[in-house]
Each structure stands twice: as C-alpha cells, then as structure tokens.
Design a protein around this motif. Structure first.
Motif, short mmCIF file in Angstrom:
data_model
loop_
_atom_site.label_atom_id
_atom_site.label_comp_id
_atom_site.label_asym_id
_atom_site.label_seq_id
_atom_site.Cartn_x
_atom_site.Cartn_y
_atom_site.Cartn_z
N ILE A 69 175.12 16.20 49.24
CA ILE A 69 175.47 15.33 50.36
C ILE A 69 174.25 14.46 50.67
CG2 ILE A 69 176.28 15.20 52.74
CD1 ILE A 69 177.67 17.83 52.35
N ILE A 70 174.10 13.42 49.89
CA ILE A 70 172.95 12.50 49.98
C ILE A 70 173.49 11.08 49.80
CG2 ILE A 70 170.68 11.90 49.06
CD1 ILE A 70 170.81 14.66 47.56
N ARG A 71 173.17 10.21 50.74
CA ARG A 71 173.63 8.83 50.65
C ARG A 71 172.47 7.88 50.93
NH1 ARG A 71 179.26 9.29 54.19
NH2 ARG A 71 180.19 10.99 53.00
N ALA A 72 172.49 6.74 50.28
CA ALA A 72 171.47 5.72 50.52
C ALA A 72 172.14 4.36 50.64
CB ALA A 72 170.44 5.71 49.40
N ALA A 73 171.60 3.52 51.51
CA ALA A 73 172.15 2.17 51.70
C ALA A 73 171.02 1.18 51.89
CB ALA A 73 173.08 2.15 52.93
N ASP A 74 171.20 0.01 51.34
CA ASP A 74 170.23 -1.07 51.50
C ASP A 74 170.86 -2.21 52.30
OD1 ASP A 74 168.25 0.24 49.98
OD2 ASP A 74 169.19 -0.44 48.12
N GLU A 75 169.99 -3.08 52.82
CA GLU A 75 170.41 -4.29 53.52
C GLU A 75 171.14 -4.02 54.83
OE1 GLU A 75 172.55 -6.68 50.73
OE2 GLU A 75 170.86 -6.81 49.34
N THR A 76 170.99 -2.79 55.36
CA THR A 76 171.51 -2.51 56.69
C THR A 76 170.66 -3.21 57.74
OG1 THR A 76 172.29 -0.35 55.96
CG2 THR A 76 172.06 -0.65 58.32
N ILE A 77 169.37 -3.33 57.44
CA ILE A 77 168.42 -3.96 58.35
C ILE A 77 167.81 -5.17 57.64
CG2 ILE A 77 166.33 -3.61 59.73
CD1 ILE A 77 166.98 -0.60 59.63
N SER A 78 167.74 -6.29 58.31
CA SER A 78 167.24 -7.52 57.68
C SER A 78 165.75 -7.43 57.42
CB SER A 78 167.54 -8.72 58.57
OG SER A 78 166.73 -8.70 59.74
N GLU A 79 165.30 -8.24 56.46
CA GLU A 79 163.87 -8.30 56.14
C GLU A 79 163.06 -8.78 57.34
OE1 GLU A 79 160.83 -10.61 53.06
OE2 GLU A 79 162.99 -10.51 52.62
N GLU A 80 163.63 -9.73 58.09
CA GLU A 80 162.94 -10.23 59.28
C GLU A 80 162.74 -9.12 60.31
OE1 GLU A 80 163.60 -13.60 62.82
OE2 GLU A 80 165.09 -13.34 61.22
N ASP A 81 163.76 -8.29 60.52
CA ASP A 81 163.64 -7.19 61.47
C ASP A 81 162.66 -6.13 60.97
OD1 ASP A 81 165.29 -8.22 63.41
OD2 ASP A 81 167.10 -7.24 62.67
N ILE A 82 162.69 -5.86 59.67
CA ILE A 82 161.75 -4.88 59.12
C ILE A 82 160.31 -5.31 59.41
CG2 ILE A 82 160.76 -4.00 56.96
CD1 ILE A 82 163.22 -2.52 57.81
N ARG A 83 160.01 -6.57 59.22
CA ARG A 83 158.65 -7.05 59.49
C ARG A 83 158.32 -6.95 60.97
NH1 ARG A 83 156.40 -9.11 55.07
NH2 ARG A 83 157.77 -9.69 53.34
N THR A 181 158.12 -0.19 55.56
CA THR A 181 156.98 -0.93 55.02
C THR A 181 157.48 -2.12 54.20
OG1 THR A 181 155.70 1.12 54.87
CG2 THR A 181 154.86 -0.80 53.68
N PRO A 182 157.18 -3.35 54.63
CA PRO A 182 157.65 -4.53 53.88
C PRO A 182 157.04 -4.59 52.49
CG PRO A 182 156.86 -5.14 56.09
CD PRO A 182 156.42 -3.72 55.84
N ASP A 183 157.75 -5.24 51.58
CA ASP A 183 157.24 -5.58 50.25
C ASP A 183 156.88 -4.35 49.41
OD1 ASP A 183 157.42 -8.34 50.92
OD2 ASP A 183 155.49 -8.19 51.94
N TRP A 184 157.52 -3.22 49.68
CA TRP A 184 157.24 -2.03 48.86
C TRP A 184 157.83 -2.23 47.47
CZ3 TRP A 184 154.28 1.83 50.96
CH2 TRP A 184 154.05 2.94 50.14
N ASP A 250 147.52 0.99 47.67
CA ASP A 250 146.81 0.93 48.95
C ASP A 250 147.74 0.64 50.13
OD1 ASP A 250 147.45 -1.68 48.39
OD2 ASP A 250 145.41 -2.47 48.56
N LYS A 251 149.05 0.69 49.89
CA LYS A 251 150.01 0.44 50.97
C LYS A 251 150.20 1.70 51.81
CE LYS A 251 152.54 -3.18 48.52
NZ LYS A 251 153.83 -3.59 47.90
N PHE A 252 150.72 1.51 53.02
CA PHE A 252 150.95 2.59 53.98
C PHE A 252 152.46 2.79 54.11
CE2 PHE A 252 150.88 3.93 58.66
CZ PHE A 252 150.50 5.24 58.37
N ARG A 253 152.95 3.90 53.59
CA ARG A 253 154.39 4.18 53.58
C ARG A 253 154.83 4.69 54.95
NH1 ARG A 253 157.18 9.01 53.09
NH2 ARG A 253 159.16 9.01 51.96
N ILE A 254 155.68 3.92 55.63
CA ILE A 254 156.14 4.28 56.98
C ILE A 254 157.62 4.63 56.92
CG2 ILE A 254 156.48 3.49 59.35
CD1 ILE A 254 154.17 1.52 58.89
#
Length: 265
Positions: A69-83, A181-184, A250-254
C-alpha cells in the motif's frame, strides 16, 4: 503458502488457525485471540520453531495484505509553490541530531539529521489544528481523507542517512511525505526505500496476513523506491519498513511529513 486474511473478520482468523493446525509438518506459527471472540483486542502469535510468543494488537493485523500500500503522485503542488514553501522552511529554526528511532540514535552510525516539530504528538492521539498557513495549504492538497496525528519537517545533508524503521503498529495509520527541495535530480540521491515486512521477528508476527509472515517468504527485499523529486507526494501504510537514504550532493533534502489515521485508502 501464506493465506491472506482479514483479521477484522473472526471467521477468517478462525479459518487461518484451523489451516495452520492441520498441516503440522509445515506449521510455523499458531494464533489465538485475546478478549471478546467477536471483537478481540489482541492476538498471540506463537512461532512454533522457537515457541516465542508475540502479543499483537488486533488492529495491527487489520486490512489484509498491506505490504504494497504505497502510492506516489507528482504535480499536486506547483513549482512556484514549492519554491515559496522552500524559502519559508529554510528560515526556520532547525534542530540537529535526529534519528529514525531511539535505538539508531544510541548506535549513531551516521550523523543525525535535522528536524522541526510542527504540531501534534507522537505519544498520544490528540485533536489539534495546523498553525502554519503554508502547511495547511499543503495538507488541503494532499490529505487522503484522514485524521492528522502530527506533522514535522526532516532535513538531510550528504551522509545523513536514516535507518530502516516503521511508523506505526496498527492497520489504520498512514504516512504522507511531501518533498520540498526545488531542482532535485536523481543523481542527488536521498531516495526513500520500502522493504518487505520481514526484517525482524516482530515484523513477521505482525505480517502474518501478508506473504512475509512467520510462515511466509523469508527473502528480504526492496518493494519500491522513489527519488525525492520536488513536489512529489508519497503515501504509504505505516507498517511498511522504509528508510531515507543518504543525499549524494551538496543539496539539502527537505521532507514535510504528515502522520495520520484513517480506514484503508
């Protein structure tokens, strides 16, 4: 062969007990209910190889085969909002030295990661409201129809791997992770792995209604893995063993983590 059962159904539990008791040469566990037979509170699972008994909450065995029981979804949150969310969290007061479990903290095989508690409790079920407007925005978008138990932020630099662990021992708890984290990129590492629920005897006792219980498949393996693409939302059953692997750049995974409680989703 493992029988997939619904432990909420007393007849199904009884059927399982009958089956394992009639194939004595292959019998590897026994099970009996504790409390009201119509609505047992606990089950005692006995490993017949070692005679070790595991006492498991009845709701830990609910829901049949939960291990995928594992699900993943992309584009639920816009790139602008992520930043925008990323800018907010980078200005918060991060705490150092956190680990996936107290045992892993005692061992301290890798440096502890960063963490911010945002609301709720990890020791008791309490009603509470999300205080952060930006978090409420996210929760309104990703809520799988569940009651929120707590939420927090985790942050990982290079070399700060977590440890394989589970988030809950009942069949109605789920974890929702949102990566911020943007641009991962895939080469930045930091992937989350989901494992078969047979890494120790306690997990196997709880997993008797999956293919990986005490009489099931002994092979330990990764079921699924996702890299932390910005805005990716991952939802999974809290009983599934999982781990956040180390960042390799060197990125920070949030990750924003919501622990919640609901029926099967």
């Amino acid at each position: 062969m493992t029988k997939i059962i619904d432990m909420n159904n007393p007849e199904s539990a009884s059927e399982l007990k009958t089956e394992v008791n009639t194939v004595s040469d292959e019998k590897k566990f026994d099970i009996k209910s504790i409390g009201n037979p119509e609505s047992p509170s606990r089950f005692e699972i006995t490993d017949t190889k070692t005679d070790k008994v595991y006492s498991i909450n009845a709701d830990a065995l609910a829901g049949g085969d939960y291990h995928q029981i594992i699900r993943a979804a992309d584009e639920t949150i816009s790139e602008e909002d992520i930043r925008r969310y990323h800018d907010i969290v980078m200005k918060l007061d991060w705490q150092d030295g956190w680990y996936s479990t107290p045992e892993m903290k005692d061992e301290a095989k890798t440096p502890g990661y960063k963490h911010i508690h945002l609301g709720g409790s990890d020791t008791e079920e309490v009603d509470y409201e999300i205080e952060q407007d930006w978090v409420k925005e996210i929760w309104d978008k990703v809520n799988p129809g569940a009651k929120l138990l707590r939420h927090y932020l985790n942050g990982h630099h290079a070399g700060q791997s977590g440890g394989i662990h589970i988030d809950g021992w009942t069949g109605d708890q789920y974890t929702v992770i949102v990566y911020l984290t943007p641009d991962w990129r895939p080469e930045d590492g930091g992937s989350i792995e989901f494992w078969t629920p047979n890494l120790n005897d306690e997990m196997k006792a709880m997993a008797i209604n999956t293919p990986y219980g005490l009489n099931g498949n002994p092979n330990m393996n990764i079921v699924k893995s996702y890299w932390p693409r910005a805005g990716r939302v991952v939802v999974f059953d809290a009983r599934i063993p999982h781990v956040a692997r180390a960042v390799e750049s060197d990125k920070f995974r949030i990750s924003l983590v919501f622990k919640c409680k609901a029926g099967p989703i």
